[in-house]
Design a protein around this motif. Sequence first.
Motif, PDB file in Angstrom:
ATOM      1  N   ALA A   1      43.054 -13.486 -35.058  1.00 30.68           N
ATOM      2  CA  ALA A   1      44.430 -13.980 -35.118  1.00 30.68           C
ATOM      3  C   ALA A   1      45.384 -12.799 -35.195  1.00 30.68           C
ATOM      4  O   ALA A   1      45.066 -11.770 -35.803  1.00 30.68           O
ATOM      5  CB  ALA A   1      44.620 -14.903 -36.315  1.00 30.68           C
TER       6      ALA A   1
ATOM      7  N   GLU B   1      46.099 -17.017 -31.798  1.00 29.14           N
ATOM      8  CA  GLU B   1      44.677 -17.036 -32.128  1.00 29.14           C
ATOM      9  C   GLU B   1      43.878 -16.924 -30.834  1.00 29.14           C
ATOM     10  O   GLU B   1      44.189 -17.613 -29.866  1.00 29.14           O
ATOM     11  CB  GLU B   1      44.312 -18.326 -32.859  1.00 29.14           C
TER      12      GLU B   1
ATOM     13  N   ARG C   1      52.111 -16.862 -34.311  1.00 31.74           N
ATOM     14  CA  ARG C   1      50.706 -16.526 -34.538  1.00 31.74           C
ATOM     15  C   ARG C   1      49.946 -16.823 -33.266  1.00 31.74           C
ATOM     16  O   ARG C   1      50.080 -17.907 -32.694  1.00 31.74           O
ATOM     17  CB  ARG C   1      50.145 -17.359 -35.688  1.00 31.74           C
TER      18      ARG C   1
ATOM     19  N   TYR D   1      48.832 -20.447 -29.489  1.00 30.71           N
ATOM     20  CA  TYR D   1      49.855 -19.843 -30.331  1.00 30.71           C
ATOM     21  C   TYR D   1      50.622 -20.923 -31.048  1.00 30.71           C
ATOM     22  O   TYR D   1      50.675 -22.063 -30.598  1.00 30.71           O
ATOM     23  CB  TYR D   1      50.805 -18.959 -29.506  1.00 30.71           C
TER      24      TYR D   1
END
Lengths: 233, 229
Positions: B125, B138, B136, B197
């Motif tokens: 992440a 991942e 974020r 995301y």
Amino acid sequence: MFRTRDLPAASVSGRLCAAGLAAVLVLGGCSGSGNEPDAEAAEGSSSSSSSVGPSRSASAAPTESVSPTAAPTPSAAYKPATAQGPAENVPLPVMPELAKQESKEGLEAFAEYWYALANYGYETGDPAPVRAVSAETCFSCISYYRVLGNGYADNDWMLGARLHVQDVSSNFVKTAEGAYQATTLILQDELQYYSPSGYLGSDPGNTIPGVQLMEAVFTPTGWYVVTLETIEM
Amino acid sequence: MPVDVGTPDSLYGFYYRPVCFDENNGDIDCLAGQPVECDAAPDGRYVWWHSGLKTTPRETWPRYGETPTCIYTADPDEVAAELVGLVLTEFQTAPIEPGRFALQPSPFSLVNMPTNLYVEAQEQAFDMTLLGQNVRIEVRPTEYEWNYGDGTIYGPSSRPGGPLPEERMGDATETSHIYEDPGDYFVSVAVYYSGKYSINGGPMIPIDGRALAFPRRRLLAYGNLNHVP
């Protein structure tokens, strides 16, 4: 036009899936369960039951029509499953008129109805309504029956497991096998397993949407699922 | 640069709609009823996410999630339009730890006998700020493409392979390879990572395409039964 619908959940007792399945739609089944009693032997606590015909042949059309018994009487109130006991008086979903149509909207409505039947099964342990409209070639169905069989073995039951249909779409184009396709965007609540002596454990549902592909043929008795599989998750 | 491994794009999508704001005027009654506060930064406003299949009209996509989430900007539409491109760039250039590959038997392998090669790669992440939003990303290893160094390439395949127990060493596996001639071979594997995301803790949105990462390649020596290098 489609809207998120919270369908009545259905419950099944079961043994836990092997660890590490992560984000697999449980509708797609757990491959690692041990001690799996025959799914048809599982008895739900629902007052409704269906006669399940003999296993169908490979041909798509059903050889008999199955009529579930009537829904519970209005005076029997629905009670969802708890840690203390399975759901009671779960109403059997009624097929909407639109779902009887051989059309794009009809197949989309039928797909939504199919997931309502699956949720009914999760709450009651009764796979018969799903079996009545699903062929043996439906591999996701076979995994589903196994989960129900495990979930409701020996007076066990399930909580959660509810399938939420976020969206459904059909291009209504006939395949070479004479079926039509619909895709569904699915979420599933966590599946929890209980026995009379307490909590057994849980399996993750999917909080990130998954996409399933359903193929169905239109028969004299209505839509009949020949394929259901997860195509994106 | 975009990596095309032939994977289909995601079948569903997401978008957000600002709520409680009409032409930049906040609706006090609407704001009061919201369960979350968007006060982590200036210009915080609520958005509801919608999700649906790409084959249905976007405007019919139902709401997704239990509560609205926050966007911090005076122009939510502009952020929506530009953010996706920035996320794609960040995804393609993220410092992904590529993982490593292993082989059995090791350190010596023999020709005409399957060598079991497998990849160990991890989900990762990355947190960043893009256009004023907490994003974020991942990533998850999804496909693997082997270059065995003897002119053979295998993949992209979705199977990373795995270690065999001692008693099965030398068995063929889905990712094993047989070298026919003794010698030294540069073996490498390309790992294709898929990504999702989220913006300010909102839903995880699939990123179309892949980001490529390369575990360190290795020089492997293969000998005959009578000549172990």
